[in-house]
Design an enzyme around this catalytic site. Structure first.
Site, PDB file in Angstrom:
ATOM      1  N   GLY A 132       6.031  -7.831 -28.271  1.00 60.29           N
ATOM      2  CA  GLY A 132       7.442  -7.830 -28.646  1.00 60.29           C
ATOM      3  C   GLY A 132       7.613  -8.201 -30.101  1.00 60.29           C
ATOM      4  CE1 TYR A 133       3.964 -10.023 -32.271  1.00 63.77           C
ATOM      5  CE2 TYR A 133       2.594  -8.265 -33.161  1.00 63.77           C
ATOM      6  CZ  TYR A 133       2.720  -9.526 -32.636  1.00 63.77           C
ATOM      7  OH  TYR A 133       1.606 -10.315 -32.475  1.00 63.77           O
ATOM      8  CD  GLU A 249      -1.740  -3.104 -32.648  1.00 63.40           C
ATOM      9  OE1 GLU A 249      -1.176  -2.324 -31.863  1.00 63.40           O
ATOM     10  OE2 GLU A 249      -1.125  -3.791 -33.470  1.00 63.40           O
TER      11      GLU A 249
END
Length: 397
Positions: A132-133, A249
């Site tokens: 949730g960025y 990531e």
């Protein structure tokens, strides 16, 4: 800089390939191994794909670089990359956010209670996370996020919105960044990370369909209550943890194998293709195009190996992974653009349409590669990272 794999590394790669070959014989193989899903093949978004992740765990292929005290094997971080590279080559779910972004951060900054609850579940392949960025006004400039987390007794209340949260419709837990303080010296202060259940009261998820026909989501927070125990790290100091997680990531998720698959598919398609009555592969124009792409594919592989070398030296490959992500995702677009040029109007035919080359895969792949240049930080973000951290240029902001 030695780009060749050592004998133990090659044996490990062979072991992963043998595992994948065994899984390919199972009834769920068509659902699990689906390279046509492009970047979304990495997701464990179905019961079959989640079972495959549990099999990865049973094979001992999760948490390879984790400390032994948390159930890991303390292997160099490149072993996680080896696993993902082989999984990407067949379109299977990757080892995911749990092992890297969430797991590594919890090992370093999590509370004992968080470690005891989450780490065993991650290692067993039993839990999925959403990130949730991004918000409507905070994408490439992520530090501008404004989802509010206001103090409420010994916890917080969340109000606001997130967008482009890909896994939110099937994840169990939410790795969430929120604004806990607006009065700090800079926008990088006052951001806090939380780990909260996706089924928390007040969270609602709404589908967004991308141009690649892959689902992502808007997520709305209406007075969502979270406790102090849900905070990861320190209150107001989540920005550094987010940056480290994004580096990981880019390191693990942007693999070389999908590019090779696209290039090989293009060559295979052109073997039976004719241009003005002449076999396509016999024309100088087509051969020059393919030679250029083949050369760039080798450059992409070298970018990948530079990332691996940096990790093997114990460095966080921030610049190397930004270069790799930028180059590889834009090369994916170029391969699809070339397919459109060489195959002509038929390449625009969609899946299921008669006479569509590769059953319409080129048309869908072209749309998907545009999305690839955005996820994990857009191409513009990668260029900024390279310019600041590698070239020493001033911050454009």
């Amino acid at each position: 800089m030695n780009f060749e794999f050592s004998e133990p590394e090659q044996r490990f790669i062979d072991r992963v390939r043998a595992f994948i070959a065994r899984e390919a014989e199972k009834n769920y193989a068509d659902e699990v191994m689906a390279p046509e899903r492009e970047a979304h093949s990495q997701l464990a978004d179905s019961p079959e794909r989640r079972e495959f992740c549990r099999q990865l765990a049973a094979e001992g292929l999760l948490g390879l670089s984790w400390p032994k005290e948390y159930g890991g094997q303390e292997l160099p971080g490149i072993y996680d990359y080896f696993v993902n590279e082989e999984l990407a080559a067949v379109g299977a779910p990757l080892i995911g956010k749990g092992i890297g972004i969430i797991g590594q951060t919890l090992i370093e900054k999590g509370t004992e209670k968080q470690k005891q609850y989450f780490l065993p579940k991650i290692l067993a392949g039993e839990i999925e996370f959403a990130l949730g960025y991004t918000e409507p006004g905070a994408g490439s400039d992520l530090a501008s996020l404004q989802l509010k987390a206001q103090r409420d007794g010994d916890g917080f209340r969340l109000n606001g919105q997130k967008t482009f949260n890909t896994s939110a419709h099937f994840a169990d837990w939410y790795w969430l960044a929120a604004r806990t303080d607006n009065s700090g010296p800079s926008k990088y202060h006052g951001i806090t990370l939380f780990l909260i259940p996706m089924d928390s009261k007040g969270i609602s998820v709404s589908e967004i369909e991308t141009m690649a026909c892959h689902r992502t989501n808007e997520v709305f927070f209406d007075d969502v209550r979270v406790s102090a125990a849900d905070v990861v790290g320190e209150v107001d100091k989540g920005w550094e943890l987010m940056c480290q997680a994004l580096d990981y990531e880019r390191f693990t998720l942007f693999t070389y194998s999908p590019l090779r698959l696209k290039f090989d598919a293009l060559v295979a398609t052109l073997r039976d293709w004719k241009v003005a009555g002449q076999a396509a592969l016999e024309t100088d124009h087509v051969r020059r195009k393919l030679a250029r792409l083949g050369s760039k594919l080798e450059v992409a592989k070298m970018h990948q190996r530079r990332v691996i070398c940096a990790a093997a030296e114990g460095r966080v490959p921030t610049v190397e992974s930004a270069m790799c992500k930028l180059y590889c995702t834009e090369l994916g677009q170029e391969i699809c653009d070339t397919a459109m040029d060489l195959l002509g109007p038929q390449a625009l035919l969609s899946e299921g349409v008669d006479e569509a080359p590769l059953d319409g895969r080129w048309e869908s792949a072209l749309r998907a590669t545009v999305v690839d240049t955005i996820g994990g930080g857009s191409s513009q973000v990668q260029k900024n990272i390279i310019s600041r951290r590698h070239l020493g240029l001033p911050n454009p902001n």
